[in-house]
Write an enzyme that holds these catalytic residues in place. Structure first.
Site, PDB file in Angstrom:
ATOM      1  N   GLY A 113       3.059  -3.574  -4.151  1.00 62.02           N
ATOM      2  CA  GLY A 113       2.751  -3.807  -5.563  1.00 62.02           C
ATOM      3  C   GLY A 113       2.909  -2.509  -6.332  1.00 62.02           C
TER       4      GLY A 113
ATOM      5  N   GLY B 197       0.786  -1.229   0.000  1.00 63.21           N
ATOM      6  CA  GLY B 197       0.000   0.000   0.000  1.00 63.21           C
ATOM      7  C   GLY B 197       0.816   1.276   0.000  1.00 63.21           C
TER       8      GLY B 197
ATOM      9  N   ARG C 217      -9.248   2.857 -13.391  1.00 58.48           N
ATOM     10  CA  ARG C 217      -9.103   3.505 -12.084  1.00 58.48           C
ATOM     11  C   ARG C 217      -9.762   4.881 -11.976  1.00 58.48           C
ATOM     12  NH1 ARG C 217      -4.861   4.756 -10.007  1.00 58.48           N
ATOM     13  NH2 ARG C 217      -5.426   4.317  -7.848  1.00 58.48           N
TER      14      ARG C 217
ATOM     15  N   CYS D 175     -18.451   3.394 -24.693  1.00 56.03           N
ATOM     16  CA  CYS D 175     -19.780   4.000 -24.678  1.00 56.03           C
ATOM     17  C   CYS D 175     -20.232   4.321 -23.257  1.00 56.03           C
ATOM     18  CB  CYS D 175     -20.775   3.064 -25.344  1.00 56.03           C
ATOM     19  SG  CYS D 175     -20.285   2.699 -27.022  1.00 56.03           S
ATOM     20  N   GLU D 176     -19.513   5.216 -22.597  1.00 54.31           N
ATOM     21  CA  GLU D 176     -19.840   5.670 -21.247  1.00 54.31           C
ATOM     22  C   GLU D 176     -19.350   7.099 -21.162  1.00 54.31           C
ATOM     23  OE1 GLU D 176     -20.773   3.995 -18.272  1.00 54.31           O
ATOM     24  OE2 GLU D 176     -21.018   2.042 -19.230  1.00 54.31           O
TER      25      GLU D 176
ATOM     26  N   GLU E 148       4.410  -6.438   1.381  1.00 52.78           N
ATOM     27  CA  GLU E 148       3.885  -6.883   0.089  1.00 52.78           C
ATOM     28  C   GLU E 148       3.588  -5.715  -0.835  1.00 52.78           C
ATOM     29  OE1 GLU E 148       1.279 -10.529   1.979  1.00 52.78           O
ATOM     30  OE2 GLU E 148       0.310  -8.617   1.530  1.00 52.78           O
TER      31      GLU E 148
ATOM     32  N   TYR F 263      -2.231  -1.864 -11.707  1.00 49.38           N
ATOM     33  CA  TYR F 263      -3.692  -1.878 -11.800  1.00 49.38           C
ATOM     34  C   TYR F 263      -4.206  -1.277 -13.108  1.00 49.38           C
ATOM     35  CZ  TYR F 263      -2.753  -2.922  -6.967  1.00 49.38           C
ATOM     36  OH  TYR F 263      -2.244  -3.500  -5.822  1.00 49.38           O
TER      37      TYR F 263
HETATM   38  C1  LIG Z   1      -3.431  -5.082  -2.810  1.00 50.43           C
HETATM   39  C2  LIG Z   1      -2.641  -5.754  -1.769  1.00 50.43           C
HETATM   40  C3  LIG Z   1      -1.271  -5.502  -1.677  1.00 50.43           C
HETATM   41  C4  LIG Z   1      -0.545  -4.526  -2.570  1.00 50.43           C
HETATM   42  O1  LIG Z   1      -1.013  -3.246  -2.441  1.00 50.43           O
HETATM   43  P1  LIG Z   1      -0.270  -2.048  -3.240  1.00 50.43           P
HETATM   44  O2  LIG Z   1      -1.119  -0.878  -2.938  1.00 50.43           O
HETATM   45  O3  LIG Z   1      -0.269  -2.411  -4.669  1.00 50.43           O
HETATM   46  O4  LIG Z   1       1.108  -1.966  -2.676  1.00 50.43           O
HETATM   47  C5  LIG Z   1      -0.561  -6.187  -0.720  1.00 50.43           C
HETATM   48  N1  LIG Z   1      -1.156  -7.079   0.111  1.00 50.43           N
HETATM   49  C6  LIG Z   1      -2.478  -7.339   0.048  1.00 50.43           C
HETATM   50  C7  LIG Z   1      -3.066  -8.330   0.957  1.00 50.43           C
HETATM   51  C8  LIG Z   1      -3.262  -6.692  -0.890  1.00 50.43           C
HETATM   52  O5  LIG Z   1      -4.570  -6.957  -0.946  1.00 50.43           O
END
Ligand SMILES: *Cc1c(COP(=O)(O)O)cnc(C)c1O
Length: 476
Positions: free
Chosen positions: A328, A284, A373, A404-405, A326, A434
Site C-alpha cells: 500500500g 509493508g 501519523r 486544540c491539542e 499487498e 494513511y
Molecule cells: C496494512 C496492510 C497492508 C499494507 O501495508 P503497507 O505498509 O501499506 O504496504 C497489506 N496487508 C495487510 C494485511 C495489511 O494489514
C-alpha cells in the site's frame, strides 16, 4: 474519468516543465516534482501555487505518474524474480493506504488487484468496476454484511482470521449456495518495522493464527485452523497469508516469514495431502520519508523473497507456490503531498540546554485531522515552502496544525527560511498513504479534497468536505 485541466494551469505548467532552469526536487518528493527559477514547485506539470489558488488548501495532491510507475515497478520486479523460478507473482494494492474509485481504476489498469478491509473499501473497489476476481477482503472482525457482499459478488479471496470466522463464512457460503475462496492469515512471530525485524516465536495480538504451538505437544493454532477449513466443503483453501508489519526497510523479515509459511504449508501437505497453491507475504515495504533516506528497493525485496521461497521449497521438498503481495504505502505514499497555507508564525525562545535557542512554530491550515501519523506513531515528515524563493537563513522550525491539542504536530523538526510568513505555501512530502484514509473531522474541521496531477492536468479524485457536509449529519 477524463482528466480535466484546471483553468489556466496547463499552459503555464508546461512552460514550467519545459524550463531548463527547473530542478528535480528528488527524495522525498514525488518523481515529477521540480522547482522553477521563481521557487514555485510543480508536480505533474502543475504549478502548486496555481493549484492552491484554484482549489484552496489544505489539499492532498497525488502524482498519478509516480503512483502508476511505483505499482508497475513492483509488479515487474516480482513477476521477474518469481518468473525465473517458473511461478507467478501477483500484487494486490492495499486499499486502506488510500482508496477512491480513480485510484482503484489506475491500479486495475496496472494489473494490480485491490485488497479491502471493510464494507466501504469493498464497495468502493466494486463501484470502480474492479473485477470481483481481483479483489480481496481482510479483517479480524468481518461483519455479516461484509461477508455476504464478498460472497455474493464472488470476490477473489477472503482472508480468514480466526476459528469462529471459518464457520461463519462457510455458513454464509452454504446459505448462498456458493464456494468461498479463502486464505488463512497466520502469524509467524516475525515482527518487522523500521530497520530491523525480530522473531519472537510467540504471538500476543489480534491478527492471524500462530504457526507456533502455544504448548509443547499441541497443534499450532494455524494448523488447527487449516484443518478446520479443509473440513468445510463450502470453502476452497487458496493458500496461506502473512503480513509482518509496516514501513519495513530490511527484506530479511520477509524472507524469515516466507520460510515459516512454507514450513507450515509443507506440514499441512504431510498431514493431509493438500499442498495449498499460494503464499501471500503481505505488504509493508518501507519508503523514504525524509531527504537522505532510502526506500526498500523493489528488485531487492523481489529477489530476496524469491530466493527464500525457492530455498524453503527445496528444504521441505514441496512444489513452489504462486506468490502474492499487498503493498500500500510503497505505491501511494511517496506519490502524494499535502499543500497547506501558513498562518501564524511564532518564534518560541527555549530554556538553556534545549536543542536550539529558539524554535519557529509555523502554524498551517490543517494538522492532525489530515495527518494523524506524527501524533499516532511519532512519524517524521519533511516540509518545504513551495511557492517562492527565500534567501533568508534556515532556522529550526516545527510545523503545527490548528487543532486544540499541543500534540497537533505535522512536522516535528525541519529547517525553514527565517522569513516564513502568513500566506506562504507549504508542502509536506510522502502523505499519499494513511493521510486522507486516516483523516478525521476533529474540531469539526472538514477533510481536505484529493486531486491527481499529470502532464499539466488536474483530475479531482475526492471532493473537499465542507462545513455544510458536516452539518448535514447533525440531527439537530
Ligand atoms: C496494512 C496492510 C497492508 C499494507 O501495508 P503497507 O505498509 O501499506 O504496504 C497489506 N496487508 C495487510 C494485511 C495489511 O494489514
Amino acid at each position: 474519468m477524463a482528466a480535466s485541466p484546471a483553468e489556466g494551469l496547463s499552459a503555464e505548467a508546461s512552460q514550467a516543465e519545459a524550463s531548463s532552469a527547473s530542478d528535480p526536487l528528488g527524495t522525498p518528493w514525488p518523481r515529477t516534482a521540480t522547482r522553477g527559477p521563481d521557487g514555485a514547485v510543480s508536480v505533474g506539470g502543475v504549478r502548486l501555487p496555481d493549484l492552491a489558488a484554484a482549489q484552496g488548501t489544505p489539499l492532498y495532491v497525488l502524482d498519478e505518474r509516480d503512483m502508476r510507475e511505483r505499482a508497475a515497478a513492483l509488479r515487474d520486479a516480482m513477476t521477474g524474480a518469481f518468473g525465473e523460478l517458473g511461478v507467478s507473482a501477483d500484487l494486490f494494492y492495499a486499499g486502506k493506504a488510500f482508496l477512491c474509485r480513480g485510484v482503484a481504476r489506475w491500479m486495475a489498469q496496472e494489473r494490480l488487484g485491490i485488497d479491502t478491509a471493510s464494507l466501504g473499501e469493498l464497495t468502493t473497489a466494486l463501484s470502480a468496476g474492479v473485477e470481483p476476481r481481483r479483489i480481496g477482503l481482510h479483517g479480524n472482525n468481518k461483519s455479516d454484511a461484509e461477508i455476504e457482499l464478498a460472497l455474493t459478488e464472488g470476490i477473489e479471496r477472503l482472508v480468514l482470521d480466526s476459528l469462529v470466522e471459518i464457520d461463519r463464512v462457510a455458513d454464509v457460503a452454504a446459505g448462498l449456495g456458493v464456494r468461498a475462496r479463502v486464505m488463512l492469515r497466520v502469524t509467524t512471530g516475525v515482527h518487522a518495522g523500521g530497520h530491523e525485524y525480530i522473531s519472537t516465536g510467540h504471538e500476543d495480538q489480534k491478527f492471524g493464527l500462530s504457526v507456533h504451538p502455544a504448548r509443547p505437544g499441541e497443534d499450532a493454532p494455524a494448523m488447527t485452523a487449516l484443518l478446520a477449513i479443509l473440513e468445510r466443503g463450502e470453502l476452497e483453501l487458496l493458500g496461506i497469508h502473512s503480513h509482518i508489519g509496516s514501513q519495513i526497510l530490511d527484506p530479511a523479515g520477509f524472507a524469515a516469514a516466507a520460510e515459516s509459511v512454507m514450513r507450515l504449508r509443507a506440514d499441512l501437505a504431510e498431514r493431509t495431502g493438500v499442498l495449498v497453491g499460494e503464499v501471500d507475504l503481505g505488504g509493508g515495504f518501507g519508503v523514504a520519508y525524509l531527504p537522505g533516506e532510502v526506500e526498500l528497493d523493489p528488485e531487492r525485496i523481489a529477489k530476496e523473497t524469491a530466493s527464500a521461497i525457492a530455498e524453503a521449497a527445496a528444504t521441505t521438498e514441496t512444489a513452489l507456490p504462486q506468490v502474492s503481495f499487498e503493498p500500500g504505502r510503497s505505491i501511494v505514499g511517496p506519490a502524494g503531498i499535502t499543500l497547506y497555507t501558513v498562518g501564524t508564525v511564532k518564534p518560541v525562545r527555549l530554556p538553556e540546554g534545549s536543542d536550539v535557542e529558539e524554535r519557529l512554530y509555523v502554524s498551517i491550515d490543517g494538522g492532525m485531522g489530515d495527518n494523524i501519523r506524527p501524533a499516532l506513531y511519532g512519524a517524521a515528515y519533511h516540509a518545504e515552502l513551495v511557492g517562492r524563493v527565500s534567501s533568508a537563513p534556515l532556522v529550526r522550525a516545527r510545523v503545527v496544525g490548528k487543532h486544540c491539542e499541543s500534540g497537533d504536530i505535522v512536522v516535528h523538526d525541519v529547517d525553514l527560511p527565517a522569513d516564513t510568513h502568513a500566506g506562504d505555501l507549504l508542502a509536506v512530502a510522502v502523505t499519499g498513504a494513511y493521510g486522507r484514509s486516516m483523516a478525521s473531522t476533529y474540531n469539526l474541521m472538514p477533510r481536505p479534497g484529493v486531486v491527481a496531477v499529470r502532464e499539466g492536468e488536474v483530475t479531482p479524485l475526492v471532493r473537499r468536505e465542507t462545513v455544510a457536509d458536516l452539518l448535514a449529519l447533525d440531527q439537530g
